[in-house]
Scaffold this motif. Sequence first.
Motif, mmCIF file in Angstrom:
data_model
loop_
_atom_site.group_PDB
_atom_site.id
_atom_site.type_symbol
_atom_site.label_atom_id
_atom_site.label_comp_id
_atom_site.label_asym_id
_atom_site.label_seq_id
_atom_site.Cartn_x
_atom_site.Cartn_y
_atom_site.Cartn_z
ATOM 1 N N LEU A 196 43.813 42.345 27.392
ATOM 2 C CA LEU A 196 43.782 41.024 28.017
ATOM 3 C C LEU A 196 42.588 40.232 27.510
ATOM 4 O O LEU A 196 41.509 40.782 27.318
ATOM 5 C CB LEU A 196 43.694 41.149 29.541
ATOM 6 N N PRO A 197 42.744 38.939 27.311
ATOM 7 C CA PRO A 197 41.588 38.106 26.970
ATOM 8 C C PRO A 197 40.690 37.927 28.181
ATOM 9 O O PRO A 197 41.072 38.244 29.322
ATOM 10 C CB PRO A 197 42.219 36.777 26.536
ATOM 11 N N PHE A 198 39.498 37.401 27.940
ATOM 12 C CA PHE A 198 38.526 37.256 29.019
ATOM 13 C C PHE A 198 39.052 36.360 30.130
ATOM 14 O O PHE A 198 38.852 36.638 31.313
ATOM 15 C CB PHE A 198 37.219 36.699 28.465
ATOM 16 N N SER A 199 39.742 35.282 29.775
ATOM 17 C CA SER A 199 40.258 34.365 30.801
ATOM 18 C C SER A 199 41.255 35.075 31.710
ATOM 19 O O SER A 199 41.264 34.853 32.933
ATOM 20 C CB SER A 199 40.901 33.150 30.141
ATOM 21 N N ALA A 200 42.106 35.941 31.131
ATOM 22 C CA ALA A 200 43.067 36.686 31.949
ATOM 23 C C ALA A 200 42.356 37.704 32.834
ATOM 24 O O ALA A 200 42.755 37.923 33.982
ATOM 25 C CB ALA A 200 44.091 37.376 31.053
ATOM 26 N N LEU A 201 41.320 38.346 32.310
ATOM 27 C CA LEU A 201 40.550 39.287 33.140
ATOM 28 C C LEU A 201 39.892 38.574 34.314
ATOM 29 O O LEU A 201 39.834 39.111 35.425
ATOM 30 C CB LEU A 201 39.482 39.973 32.289
ATOM 31 N N ALA A 202 39.384 37.381 34.067
ATOM 32 C CA ALA A 202 38.747 36.629 35.146
ATOM 33 C C ALA A 202 39.753 36.301 36.246
ATOM 34 O O ALA A 202 39.435 36.406 37.444
ATOM 35 C CB ALA A 202 38.119 35.349 34.601
ATOM 36 N N ARG A 203 40.965 35.930 35.859
ATOM 37 C CA ARG A 203 41.991 35.651 36.867
ATOM 38 C C ARG A 203 42.441 36.937 37.558
ATOM 39 O O ARG A 203 42.676 36.949 38.775
ATOM 40 C CB ARG A 203 43.188 34.951 36.219
ATOM 41 N N ASP A 240 50.728 48.803 43.250
ATOM 42 C CA ASP A 240 49.588 48.324 42.469
ATOM 43 C C ASP A 240 49.332 49.334 41.353
ATOM 44 O O ASP A 240 48.681 50.356 41.557
ATOM 45 C CB ASP A 240 48.369 48.180 43.370
ATOM 46 N N PHE A 241 49.838 49.042 40.175
ATOM 47 C CA PHE A 241 49.771 50.023 39.092
ATOM 48 C C PHE A 241 48.336 50.272 38.650
ATOM 49 O O PHE A 241 48.006 51.377 38.195
ATOM 50 C CB PHE A 241 50.629 49.565 37.912
ATOM 51 N N LEU A 242 47.444 49.290 38.773
ATOM 52 C CA LEU A 242 46.068 49.504 38.336
ATOM 53 C C LEU A 242 45.369 50.569 39.177
ATOM 54 O O LEU A 242 44.579 51.356 38.666
ATOM 55 C CB LEU A 242 45.281 48.202 38.400
ATOM 56 N N THR A 243 45.653 50.583 40.458
ATOM 57 C CA THR A 243 45.012 51.572 41.328
ATOM 58 C C THR A 243 45.656 52.946 41.213
ATOM 59 O O THR A 243 45.041 53.936 41.619
ATOM 60 C CB THR A 243 45.068 51.107 42.787
ATOM 61 N N SER A 258 40.728 39.564 38.189
ATOM 62 C CA SER A 258 39.708 40.043 39.126
ATOM 63 C C SER A 258 39.776 39.321 40.464
ATOM 64 O O SER A 258 39.153 39.767 41.436
ATOM 65 C CB SER A 258 38.311 39.882 38.520
ATOM 66 N N ARG A 259 40.512 38.212 40.520
ATOM 67 C CA ARG A 259 40.651 37.477 41.778
ATOM 68 C C ARG A 259 41.936 37.825 42.525
ATOM 69 O O ARG A 259 42.221 37.240 43.560
ATOM 70 C CB ARG A 259 40.597 35.969 41.516
ATOM 71 N N VAL A 260 42.722 38.773 41.995
ATOM 72 C CA VAL A 260 43.975 39.144 42.642
ATOM 73 C C VAL A 260 43.703 39.871 43.954
ATOM 74 O O VAL A 260 44.299 39.569 44.992
ATOM 75 C CB VAL A 260 44.829 40.017 41.698
ATOM 76 N N SER A 261 42.807 40.849 43.929
ATOM 77 C CA SER A 261 42.509 41.639 45.122
ATOM 78 C C SER A 261 41.132 42.268 44.957
ATOM 79 O O SER A 261 40.567 42.297 43.861
ATOM 80 C CB SER A 261 43.565 42.730 45.346
ATOM 81 N N LYS A 262 40.618 42.795 46.049
ATOM 82 C CA LYS A 262 39.317 43.466 46.000
ATOM 83 C C LYS A 262 39.380 44.724 45.142
ATOM 84 O O LYS A 262 38.422 45.033 44.427
ATOM 85 C CB LYS A 262 38.859 43.815 47.421
ATOM 86 N N SER A 263 40.502 45.448 45.218
ATOM 87 C CA SER A 263 40.606 46.677 44.427
ATOM 88 C C SER A 263 40.635 46.357 42.939
ATOM 89 O O SER A 263 40.007 47.057 42.136
ATOM 90 C CB SER A 263 41.852 47.466 44.834
ATOM 91 N N TRP A 264 41.351 45.318 42.552
ATOM 92 C CA TRP A 264 41.371 44.932 41.140
ATOM 93 C C TRP A 264 39.993 44.486 40.688
ATOM 94 O O TRP A 264 39.562 44.804 39.579
ATOM 95 C CB TRP A 264 42.388 43.804 40.926
ATOM 96 N N ARG A 265 39.301 43.743 41.513
ATOM 97 C CA ARG A 265 37.964 43.297 41.122
ATOM 98 C C ARG A 265 37.023 44.477 40.948
ATOM 99 O O ARG A 265 36.230 44.526 40.018
ATOM 100 C CB ARG A 265 37.402 42.325 42.157
ATOM 101 N N ALA A 266 37.100 45.448 41.865
ATOM 102 C CA ALA A 266 36.243 46.628 41.747
ATOM 103 C C ALA A 266 36.545 47.405 40.467
ATOM 104 O O ALA A 266 35.628 47.872 39.780
ATOM 105 C CB ALA A 266 36.417 47.520 42.974
#
Length: 904
Positions: free
Chosen positions: A282-289, A265-268, A291-299
């Motif tokens: 990323l556009p807002f629509s991509a950010l919204a999607r 998970d490169f973001l973490t 954020s639903r990948v995992s809890k860590s990404w959403r946080a």
Amino acid sequence: MAHPYPSIQLAPSVNTKTVTTITTTTTTYQPIPLPSLPPPSSPKDPKQYPLLYAPLPKALREFPLNFPGGARATFRADGRDAATPDDEEEEQNSGRGWRMLKRDETDRQNVVAFEEAVEQFGRKRTHSRGVHHASDVVGMEGVESTSMPSPPRKKARATSLDQLRITHQPPPAAPPSPLPSPGGSPPATTEWASITPMEDSSAEAPPFQPDLSLTTLMTLPSLVSHYSSLPIPLQSHLLLTLIRHSPLPVLRTLHSVLSPSLARDFLTLLPPELTSIVLSYLPFSALARASRVSKSWRAIIDSDSLLWCEMLRATRIWFGSDSEDAFARAITARRFRLGVPIPGALPLPHPYKLLFKSRHLTRTRWISNQNPKRISFPAHGRAVVTCLLLSHGRIISASDDHSIHVYSPKTGQLIRTLQGHTGGVWALAATRNTLVSGSTDRTVRIWNLETGRCTHVFGGHSSTVRCLAIIKPEWLRIPYEDGRVMTEKWPKRPLIVTGSRDHTLRVWDLPRPGDQEYHCFGAEEVEGDPIDDQVDQNPYHLLHLTGHEHAVRALAARGRTLVSGSYDYTVRIWDVITGEITWVLVGHTQKVYSVVLDHPRNQACSGSMDGTVRIWDLSNGTCKHVLNGHSSLVGLLGLSPNHLVSAAADSTLRVWDPSTGELQHTLAAHTGAITCFQHDEFKILSGSDGTLKMWDVRDGTVVRDVLTGITGVWQVVFEGRWCVAASNRSEMTHLDVWDFGKEDEDDDSEWFGEADGSLYDEDFDGEFERKRLMIEEDEQDEEDYVAMDLEASPAPIFHKDDQEFIAGSSQQPIDQESWADVASSEGGPDPSIPGHSHTSSPEPDDDHIEPDSSPIPVSRPHLPFRMGPLDEETPTKPRRNRGGPPGGGAGSGSASTSTGIRRM
């Protein structure tokens, strides 16, 4: 019973004996426990063994095994007994000539252990051999037998499972091969396979004959131990060799286990600064999607303040003038007041993320939703609605019929009616559950909105209370003459400021819930006149501000600063704490009807019957800009972070730049005087000549006609997803409520309305502001303050509260006297202006002004988390849009050079 180790579940064996009938005996065997696998020897870093706890694929947790002789079994990696209850429906396993019994078909009393079955087979085999030998002897009657006794056979011996099990031992220095030489199944000359066909017809078949698969399972712990002791290069070589000899199904199974376990998970793993840069593309629509990948990404996404700053700027909804910081302070103050969240809950999103979603919904829903949900209901009979508020999920309307009504915006239901005033109600202000009203009966009343009870009645004014405002405590930076800048709280507690036709203003303490009630002389149907009340005996009365020579028509207040506009053509600036006049602003040539306070720019704006709008510098009392263009009374002014909007009796609205005074747009689609309007950074709603129009404030175009086919529009107010208008049709007053949200998609808890002037109710007592500013003052002493400010500290974790917060605004109509002045100045009355012949108020009005105050925070805050961008512009640090006036230029007019100014 269930075993914690892997096991083999044998299929029941079937033995058929033919006598005169066919008897079938089914024997069910208990699971054969296999030795457990050892874990890696005390791994110092579990990250070096990413597959240590990887779950086995379903196909490897349970699969069938076939042994020589036709015996079948099921291998279960979790050691679960076949008879163990399971919530899932068991699949039917069967084959040619055999069927796996269901759990409820198994007789639990006939389940035998494998060792016992082997011993029984040995005993039956010996007995069967003896019986056949005796039959041969009997069958040879009449024949002399001279045969020698046969040599004694070995006694049949049961094969114990311990002979097959290999105990796990520590690997020696040179470990022997853990597996026997590959030879397939044992030879046919073994003890179990030595039965003759005749004997096989009468003796029970052996449970199964061990082969290489069972031997491998028994020796697997030893094999794993040997493998763990090998050096890493040799381990790699061994595995690669095995993989090369593996068919495609095996490789697919390995891939299904390796791929998710070895993914990173490169973001973490990235530093927060790099994460912000990556996500900012990323556009807002991509950010919204995402954020639903995992809890860590959403946080990560929700808590990144710099990311949402960039999103606000990139989508052109970053307004500046500290409006973003004011929103963040309000959200954080609410969380601060409500406490910590439930342990284990996700971190709450940064306020900037909530702000982005709220503004995004406001911008898109109001335009795209062509058919918003609408309800309409009668209100106040035939009387005029003089004031209209949206406050904390309530519609509050006041009328010249002496009443105040509270409605639900969702259902239109009348929640309660506030009765007590003996004259028309012409001024309203609300904060939380407290409502303040001013009336032509010359009193000021304080109401509890939860109970509907009038708790206080203040007297003292000798004429109509025409305007009022609530001043909330704030921590502000106050500059002093010696160069010091002190952080101070002003006012110390909430205040009420009232303006009257008696030429004066009064300052009162706002009573808190539970404070001692006070009712002035002549209140509550007691004989007497409120004008005779001894205000000195009122514990809530603080100041009596005199100086105006005519009626006080409008006021605005923030912190210590109070601005009042009067029919005496002047605008006065007061110190609300001391009551002293700071400036008398002279320049208008006719009555002043509207004022707004622009605190971030340290200026005030005023509209007059002379058709001009003036912008005043509060630091020196000079007129910075005279905005010309209107040809008649400018009765309404509104201020947002980047737009100053004026509405006049000439049927037009004009949009100005409050910093430069430049005219941006002229809105000319109405055919009558503008009776009401409200605006934000996206839209303007204006009422006139029987229509309610929506405009795009950025390009000045008409978006749609929201309401048509009516006689007149008295009031309009909007907040978030809600819009409310009070209008007259068929000689009756109606309230229309629109919901611009999409019922299935939009959540009330994620669509907040922004208060006029960024004045929110959340930090009512300023306690959170005090702690915030104490932190800020401490941090200013550090040498690396700028570098520290770039770091996005995590937002405080508080309990999430999904209730909306809505700040109301006071709006007052223009009175009949004003319209008479307009008519005389223009040569006659305007037939498009609705008449008021039905009103019972002694001072009827038929126009209203924009909110009585629209101040904005005085300084950029520093919360316990990152609150805003710095001046440097980067992908995650948008450039601050400073609100300070660059100077020069008026709108369609020119700056005044001859305005009279008196310093008091």
